[in-house]
Each structure stands twice: as C-alpha cells, then as structure tokens.
Scaffold this motif. Structure first.
Motif, PDB file in Angstrom:
ATOM      1  N   ILE A 175       0.821  -1.211   0.000  1.00 61.78           N
ATOM      2  CA  ILE A 175       0.000   0.000   0.000  1.00 61.78           C
ATOM      3  C   ILE A 175       0.857   1.263   0.000  1.00 61.78           C
ATOM      4  N   TRP A 176       1.667   1.424   1.024  1.00 63.35           N
ATOM      5  CA  TRP A 176       2.275   2.742   1.246  1.00 63.35           C
ATOM      6  C   TRP A 176       3.444   3.020   0.331  1.00 63.35           C
ATOM      7  N   TYR A 177       4.245   2.018   0.021  1.00 61.67           N
ATOM      8  CA  TYR A 177       5.296   2.223  -0.963  1.00 61.67           C
ATOM      9  C   TYR A 177       4.667   2.559  -2.319  1.00 61.67           C
ATOM     10  N   SER A 178       3.602   1.845  -2.634  1.00 62.57           N
ATOM     11  CA  SER A 178       2.967   2.090  -3.934  1.00 62.57           C
ATOM     12  C   SER A 178       2.396   3.500  -4.013  1.00 62.57           C
ATOM     13  N   VAL A 179       1.766   3.943  -2.914  1.00 62.79           N
ATOM     14  CA  VAL A 179       1.244   5.314  -2.907  1.00 62.79           C
ATOM     15  C   VAL A 179       2.385   6.296  -3.131  1.00 62.79           C
ATOM     16  N   GLY A 180       3.515   6.051  -2.440  1.00 65.68           N
ATOM     17  CA  GLY A 180       4.670   6.932  -2.584  1.00 65.68           C
ATOM     18  C   GLY A 180       5.246   6.933  -3.989  1.00 65.68           C
ATOM     19  N   MET A 181       5.005   5.853  -4.740  1.00 63.16           N
ATOM     20  CA  MET A 181       5.512   5.801  -6.124  1.00 63.16           C
ATOM     21  C   MET A 181       4.510   6.383  -7.119  1.00 63.16           C
ATOM     22  N   VAL A 182       3.224   6.181  -6.822  1.00 60.60           N
ATOM     23  CA  VAL A 182       2.191   6.640  -7.760  1.00 60.60           C
ATOM     24  C   VAL A 182       2.089   8.159  -7.751  1.00 60.60           C
ATOM     25  N   LEU A 183       2.221   8.754  -6.570  1.00 59.01           N
ATOM     26  CA  LEU A 183       2.090  10.212  -6.499  1.00 59.01           C
ATOM     27  C   LEU A 183       3.089  10.938  -7.401  1.00 59.01           C
ATOM     28  N   PRO A 184       4.398  10.606  -7.349  1.00 56.82           N
ATOM     29  CA  PRO A 184       5.323  11.270  -8.271  1.00 56.82           C
ATOM     30  C   PRO A 184       4.967  11.015  -9.737  1.00 56.82           C
ATOM     31  N   ALA A 185       4.448   9.803 -10.015  1.00 60.84           N
ATOM     32  CA  ALA A 185       4.072   9.504 -11.401  1.00 60.84           C
ATOM     33  C   ALA A 185       2.939  10.430 -11.857  1.00 60.84           C
ATOM     34  N   LEU A 186       1.973  10.659 -10.967  1.00 53.56           N
ATOM     35  CA  LEU A 186       0.859  11.540 -11.322  1.00 53.56           C
ATOM     36  C   LEU A 186       1.339  12.985 -11.479  1.00 53.56           C
ATOM     37  N   VAL A 187       2.221  13.388 -10.569  1.00 54.78           N
ATOM     38  CA  VAL A 187       2.796  14.732 -10.693  1.00 54.78           C
ATOM     39  C   VAL A 187       3.537  14.845 -12.029  1.00 54.78           C
ATOM     40  N   GLY A 188       4.286  13.788 -12.368  1.00 56.24           N
ATOM     41  CA  GLY A 188       5.027  13.773 -13.632  1.00 56.24           C
ATOM     42  C   GLY A 188       4.103  13.910 -14.828  1.00 56.24           C
ATOM     43  N   ALA A 189       2.971  13.189 -14.785  1.00 56.57           N
ATOM     44  CA  ALA A 189       2.018  13.270 -15.893  1.00 56.57           C
ATOM     45  C   ALA A 189       1.428  14.670 -15.996  1.00 56.57           C
ATOM     46  N   ALA A 190       1.216  15.288 -14.817  1.00 56.82           N
ATOM     47  CA  ALA A 190       0.633  16.627 -14.819  1.00 56.82           C
ATOM     48  C   ALA A 190       1.625  17.650 -15.364  1.00 56.82           C
ATOM     49  N   LEU A 191       2.907  17.489 -15.002  1.00 52.89           N
ATOM     50  CA  LEU A 191       3.903  18.487 -15.399  1.00 52.89           C
ATOM     51  C   LEU A 191       4.514  18.205 -16.766  1.00 52.89           C
ATOM     52  N   GLY A 192       4.430  16.939 -17.193  1.00 52.19           N
ATOM     53  CA  GLY A 192       5.099  16.518 -18.418  1.00 52.19           C
ATOM     54  C   GLY A 192       4.988  17.472 -19.601  1.00 52.19           C
ATOM     55  N   PRO A 193       3.759  17.791 -20.029  1.00 49.72           N
ATOM     56  CA  PRO A 193       3.623  18.621 -21.219  1.00 49.72           C
ATOM     57  C   PRO A 193       4.343  19.963 -21.123  1.00 49.72           C
ATOM     58  N   ARG A 194       4.456  20.505 -19.912  1.00 49.59           N
ATOM     59  CA  ARG A 194       5.138  21.782 -19.811  1.00 49.59           C
ATOM     60  C   ARG A 194       6.633  21.606 -19.578  1.00 49.59           C
ATOM     61  N   LEU A 195       6.946  20.599 -18.762  1.00 50.91           N
ATOM     62  CA  LEU A 195       8.327  20.413 -18.326  1.00 50.91           C
ATOM     63  C   LEU A 195       9.216  19.841 -19.425  1.00 50.91           C
ATOM     64  N   LEU A 196       8.648  18.956 -20.239  1.00 48.49           N
ATOM     65  CA  LEU A 196       9.481  18.199 -21.176  1.00 48.49           C
ATOM     66  C   LEU A 196       9.458  18.782 -22.578  1.00 48.49           C
ATOM     67  N   ARG A 197       8.808  19.925 -22.745  1.00 49.55           N
ATOM     68  CA  ARG A 197       8.697  20.511 -24.078  1.00 49.55           C
ATOM     69  C   ARG A 197      10.051  20.929 -24.624  1.00 49.55           C
ATOM     70  N   TRP A 198      10.225  20.738 -25.919  1.00 45.09           N
ATOM     71  CA  TRP A 198      11.485  21.139 -26.543  1.00 45.09           C
ATOM     72  C   TRP A 198      11.228  21.765 -27.896  1.00 45.09           C
TER      73      TRP A 198
END
Lengths: 200, 217
Positions: free
Chosen positions: B194-217
């Motif tokens: 449960i808790w390790y997975s939550v700790g891994m999923v949250l950064p993934a969701l943040v990454g998905a949210a920021l991706g389009p702006r952060l990774l643009r080139w």
C-alpha cells in the motif's frame, strides 16, 4: 503512414530510405560529408512536408524547416539505428508542427497581433500626457513655467535650475511652489484626461 | 531564394564539425540522469535521517530484499519505458504492463502474510508504524531523481510528453523508494504494497501533470 506502406511494398521510396539510412549511420559515425548530404536531403523533404500542411508559401515554412533541422542535429542521439530514418525525422517534424500550430493558436487567442495596437495606444497616451502638461504649463507665468520645467520635468536640483535659468535659488523654490499650487487648482477644476476622452 | 540560402548556411554550420555518436548514447545519458538523481537522494538520506541502525543485519533479511526487489524492479521497468519514450517515433509498447508482475508478486506475499497472521496483528501489517510518513518520504527522495531524469529527457526527443512525464515519475518514485528502504524498518508485505505504492504513484501523477510543460522542446 504512407512512407511505411511504401517501405513494405519495396517501392522506390524504400530505396530512398535505404540511402538515407546509410547516410544517417555514416553521419552518426562522424562522416561530415554524409551528414551534409543527409541534412540537405532532409531539408528538401521537410520543405515538402510543411508545405503540404501549411501551404507552399507560408511565411514560417523555412523557419520550421530550420528549427527541425536543428532539432534533428541536437537530438540525433535519439535515432534508433534499426528504425527508418524517415519515420524518425517525420516524428520530429510532426512534433514541431504541432508545437508551431499550438503556439500560433495561443498567439491568435491572446490576440498578440492586437498587442501592437496596445503599444501604439500607450504611445498616444504618453503624447497626450505630454500635451496635457504643456497645456497646463501654458497657464503659468514665464518664471513659474521655467522653474517647474527645470526641477520637476527635467529633474534638475534647485541649484542647477538656478544656474540654468539665472533666477536665484530661493526664487526658484518660490516659483515652483506657487506654480504647482496653481497647477493643482487648474487640474482640480478641469482634469485633462476627461476632456481628452470626450474629444476621442 | 534567400531563406533557403539561410537553411544551406545552417546545414554548413551544423556539419562543420561532426562528433561521432554512439548508438548507446541515449541510454547512457538517461542512465546518467538516473544515477545522478539517486546519488543526490542518497546524499540527502545520509545527511538527514541516515540509514537504519540495523542495516548491517537487515540486508540479510527477507523484508529488506522484498522492498528492494519491488521498488528496484519497478524502477528498472520505468527506466526502460523512459528510454522508449525518449525517442520521437516511440510506438505504443506493452512494457509498462510488466510493472504488474512485481505488484502481483507482492500482492501474493501480502495475502500469504495476512492469511497466517493472528487477527490482532492484521492492522499492524497494513499500517505498520509509519504509514502516513512513508509515502511523503518516498516522494521527497523521488524529487531529485525526477528533476534529474526529466532534465535529461527534455534534451532527448520525447513527443508524448504526458506519458513521458508519467514514466519519469514512475522511475523517480520507485528509485525514491529504493533509497527510502535503506532507512525504513517496516517489514510487512501489506504495508509495502500500500504505502510504498502510494509513494511511487504520487510522483508519477505529478510527472504526468507536469510533463507537457516540463518536457517541451
């Protein structure tokens, strides 16, 4: 994609692809001549690619071609040696096209083109403000006008203003004081901005 | 035409000096990003809470390796996914589905532990003693990894930015968990599930949210 389909059918395009692939591998190995030929061929293809989508005479076409060539150059490490060069290049071109269209859309949505008018309007306002000041100053005596002009508009010190105008320092101070008082009174009775807007 | 002359000039300029580029360059660069990120996370760990006091003996126990295997395998799969997504012509891949394998294994282990635990111990198996701080610590250690991997990724050529951001978040979260496991002394499989997975999923969701702006080139 058509390129991929043609590739599978073994048409002349796949010959072109084979040639591009050889050029690409040689370029990645550090062969400058191969790289020059490769980029030149890609430039032609990109011009067609963007021309087809934006119109042949689009003003931004050559910019996009150059931007894409630059991306191809800077990101050539992302080429997978086993995959078709055309697929890789067109993927970059498509990304750049979408990016370009989005930028243009945002620009249009914000009406950035209209912004130029905004800046002009700004200029007009400054001109209008300067005109207002001149009009107001015209109501003052020569001495008062000169004192305010020098100290408040040109930003000189009382001492410098005295030297420039030939008035004594204390006279400058008095002139500024009286002049400002008179201006305040004039402004209160007739705010210039209001009158101007009514004219326009 | 003047403009195509400028293009010719650009080509001359770009081809004036050509460095050879290895076919492994992409993997190497991304891996360097990952290593730098993990190194920073490790440094933060050592300078803050430090490793768990009994690490010397813990590395010979099952729970420690359960955590490392779980987080480590997810990090590895996430990394391979990032490598794919760093190419502009990235095709859809079944690779991320492999993440279900370690999750399923841990789920089996968790069910086994729950099955044989006395009823009064079940709550402890789920919640341990650090349930609410665990995901946030993992996120904290994930942060440098995410920044480092994302910086590398944006210099490559991802075209599916949201997905690439998600994958980078996965790698970061899982790597953050690998680092966090050095100071975490929880040992129950349900807790980790449960808790390790939550700790891994949250950064993934943040990454998905920021991706389009952060990774643009």
């Amino acid at each position: 994609m058509r390129v991929a389909a043609n590739l599978a059918m073994g048409t002349s395009l796949s010959v072109a692809e084979a040639e591009l692939h050889a050029l690409m591998l040689a370029s990645l190995a550090g062969n400058a001549n191969a790289y020059r030929v490769l980029l030149s061929q890609l430039a032609v293809r990109l011009r067609t690619f963007y021309g087809r989508r934006l119109g042949r005479d689009a003003a931004d076409l050559e910019d996009l071609v150059q931007e894409t060539l630059l991306a191809v150059h800077n990101r050539r490490a992302t080429y997978d040696h086993g995959s078709p060069v055309t697929g890789w290049v067109y993927a970059i071109a498509r990304y750049k096209l979408i990016d370009f269209l989005r930028r243009r859309k945002v620009r249009d949505a914000l009406g950035l083109d209209d912004c130029e008018e905004l800046f002009t309007a700004d200029d007009n306002e400054q001109v209008a403000a300067a005109r207002d000041v001149a009009q107001l100053l015209a109501n003052l005596s020569e001495r008062q006008r000169e004192a305010i002009q020098l100290t408040r508009i040109e930003g000189l010190s009382t001492e410098e203003a005295a030297l420039r105008s030939g008035q004594s320092e204390s006279l400058i101070k008095v002139s500024v004081h009286r002049g400002l008082k008179r201006l305040m009174a004039l402004y209160a009775s007739n705010p210039p901005g209001k009158g101007d807007n009514a004219n326009e | 035409m003047q403009t195509s002359e400028r293009t010719a000039e650009l080509i001359q300029h770009l081809t004036a000096e050509v460095r050879p580029i290895s076919s492994h360059a992409l993997v190497r660069r991304l891996f360097a990003g990952l290593v730098v990120g993990i190194a920073i996370a490790l440094l933060v760990l050592l300078l803050s809470v430090g490793v768990r006091a009994d690490l010397r003996t813990a590395v010979f126990t099952g729970p420690f390796w359960m955590k490392w295997f779980y987080a480590g395998s997810l990090s590895a799969i996430g990394f391979a996914w990032c490598v794919r997504l760093a190419r502009p012509d990235a095709k859809s891949t079944t690779l991320p589905w492999w993440m279900l394998a370690p999750i399923a294994l841990l789920l089996l282990l968790a069910l086994y532990e729950l099955r044989y635990a006395p009823p009064e111990a079940v709550h402890k198996l789920w919640m341990g003693h650090s349930a609410l701080i665990c995901p946030f610590n993992i996120m904290g250690f994930a942060l440098p990894v995410f920044v480092s991997v994302a910086l590398m990724l944006r210099r490559l050529a991802p075209t599916r930015l949201r997905l690439a951001g998600f994958a980078a978040g996965c790698v970061a979260g899982a790597s953050g968990a690998v680092v966090y496991a050095l100071c975490c002394n929880e040992s129950a499989a349900p807790f980790v599930l449960i808790w390790y997975s939550v700790g891994m999923v949250l950064p993934a969701l943040v990454g998905a949210a920021l991706g389009p702006r952060l990774l643009r080139w």
